[in-house]
Design a protein around this motif. Structure first.
Motif, PDB file in Angstrom:
ATOM      1  N   LEU A 231     -22.775 -56.065   1.644  1.00  0.00           N
ATOM      2  CA  LEU A 231     -22.043 -56.184   2.902  1.00  0.00           C
ATOM      3  C   LEU A 231     -21.050 -55.038   3.060  1.00  0.00           C
ATOM      4  N   GLY A 232     -20.376 -54.675   1.960  1.00  0.00           N
ATOM      5  CA  GLY A 232     -19.457 -53.537   2.006  1.00  0.00           C
ATOM      6  C   GLY A 232     -20.168 -52.262   2.416  1.00  0.00           C
ATOM      7  N   ARG A 233     -21.359 -52.048   1.873  1.00  0.00           N
ATOM      8  CA  ARG A 233     -22.123 -50.844   2.206  1.00  0.00           C
ATOM      9  C   ARG A 233     -22.621 -50.884   3.646  1.00  0.00           C
ATOM     10  N   GLU A 234     -22.978 -52.089   4.112  1.00  0.00           N
ATOM     11  CA  GLU A 234     -23.403 -52.227   5.509  1.00  0.00           C
ATOM     12  C   GLU A 234     -22.268 -51.876   6.471  1.00  0.00           C
ATOM     13  N   GLN A 235     -21.021 -52.044   5.996  1.00  0.00           N
ATOM     14  CA  GLN A 235     -19.862 -51.693   6.812  1.00  0.00           C
ATOM     15  C   GLN A 235     -19.550 -50.192   6.729  1.00  0.00           C
ATOM     16  N   GLY A 236     -20.395 -49.451   6.016  1.00  0.00           N
ATOM     17  CA  GLY A 236     -20.223 -48.007   5.912  1.00  0.00           C
ATOM     18  C   GLY A 236     -19.247 -47.575   4.833  1.00  0.00           C
ATOM     19  N   LYS A 237     -18.954 -48.451   3.894  1.00  0.00           N
ATOM     20  CA  LYS A 237     -17.982 -48.136   2.844  1.00  0.00           C
ATOM     21  C   LYS A 237     -18.690 -47.826   1.523  1.00  0.00           C
ATOM     22  N   ASP A 238     -18.002 -47.085   0.653  1.00  0.00           N
ATOM     23  CA  ASP A 238     -18.456 -46.975  -0.730  1.00  0.00           C
ATOM     24  C   ASP A 238     -18.157 -48.314  -1.396  1.00  0.00           C
ATOM     25  N   ALA A 239     -19.190 -49.003  -1.876  1.00  0.00           N
ATOM     26  CA  ALA A 239     -18.997 -50.343  -2.442  1.00  0.00           C
ATOM     27  C   ALA A 239     -19.628 -50.410  -3.825  1.00  0.00           C
TER      28      ALA A 239
END
Length: 316
Positions: A231-239
């Motif tokens: 979900l973090g990556r789907e938000q465009g973040k490094d997760a």
């Protein structure tokens, strides 16, 4: 660096019940205590209990006849319960009540002649246990592509259930695909994805907007922890998903990042705090806790342990 500490995070009510159950069982029955599969999918928790004398097994044949065995939070099939009875094992069932709910729904739909579409991940302990309730009636679907491969008659009785630890977004997409292909498919009276899974995902979805990096504490085999990282990556973040500070790579950080820190439903708060302390020490980070929802859910202990506590044999 600023740490945004997500809340709710970490242990859910089902995990807390299972972990407490194993602690009390060790206290009362002594060791070794046998546990069928990992008590929860977290390496820190598993290693901590191994050090206390818990023995985790993947087959009940590994448990001596007449010994005490604890079923993990993910639930087991009727076949496993029967093997436990045959081997005269004293079984303590620490299945999460929300998983039990899905089992009961599967039994009900199967008895009423439904074909059940179970949305979940093949090989996950929870999925294996649920499918074991009515193997002849359940078809597993993992994604939308799997939905396209299904074929059912238009007059057939059809219902779906879901694994409790799925991504809410993924499950929604698969359910929409199911309804498009099979408009008559029935759903359980109340959705199966657990409150804690939803709350932790909602916190990441909302709070990641304020961060550059999402750090999720949890083990690689933890389904709900993996969903938080995704979900973090789907938000465009490094997760990143880590078991603890030993998995952190300093190169992930610039030193002035805002880091959203959360934990899967089977990850202990002690590991969260160790991670906070490491980031504060290494990057002079400040900490801001942000709660998006309150949780006040508690599940009762398994019956054998409730009785012992009631009798005063154990002190919680």
């Amino acid at each position: 660096m600023e740490i945004i500490l997500a809340a709710p995070r970490g242990f859910c009510a089902g995990v807390n019940m299972a972990v407490t159950s194993l602690d009390l069982a060790i206290q009362y029955f002594g060791t070794p205590i046998y546990v069928y599969h990992e008590i929860v999918h977290n390496q820190y928790v598993v290693k901590t209990f191994q050090a206390k004398g818990a023995v985790f097994v993947d087959e009940l044949s590994e448990v001596p006849e007449g010994a005490t065995v604890l079923f993990s939070a993910h639930g087991v099939s009727p076949e496993i319960r029967e093997v436990a009875r045959t081997r005269k094992l004293f079984a303590i069932d620490a299945t999460c009540p929300l998983v039990t709910k899905v089992h009961l729904e599967a039994i009900k739909y199967a008895k009423e002649g439904y074909t059940i579409i179970l949305i979940g991940h093949e090989g996950h302990d929870e999925v294996i246990g649920t499918m074991g309730e009515a193997p002849e009636a359940i078809v597993l679907v993992e994604d939308e592509a799997g939905v396209e491969q299904l074929n059912f008659p238009a007059n057939g009785k059809l219902a779906y259930l879901t694994q409790t630890t799925l991504s809410v977004d993924d499950a929604t997409r698969i359910i929409l695909a199911l309804r498009e292909r099979f408009p008559w498919v029935e759903s359980p009276p109340k959705e199966d994805i657990c409150y804690a899974t939803q709350n932790r995902q909602e916190a990441v979805r909302l709070l990641s907007q304020e961060a550059e990096i999402v750090l999720v504490i949890g083990s690689q085999n933890s389904s709900n922890s993996q969903r938080l990282r995704e979900l973090g990556r789907e938000q465009g973040k490094d997760a990143f998903l880590i078991d603890g500070v030993e998995d952190i790579d300093r190169n992930w950080f610039k030193g002035s990042d805002r880091v959203l820190l959360t934990a899967g439903a089977s990850a202990p708060e002690s590991v969260v705090q160790e991670t906070v302390e490491w980031l504060v020490r290494e990057f002079n980070a400040t900490v801001r806790e942000h709660a998006v929802k309150e949780e006040n859910v508690h599940f009762p202990l398994p019956k054998p342990l409730r009785q012992l506590v009631k009798d005063g044999s154990l002190v919680e």
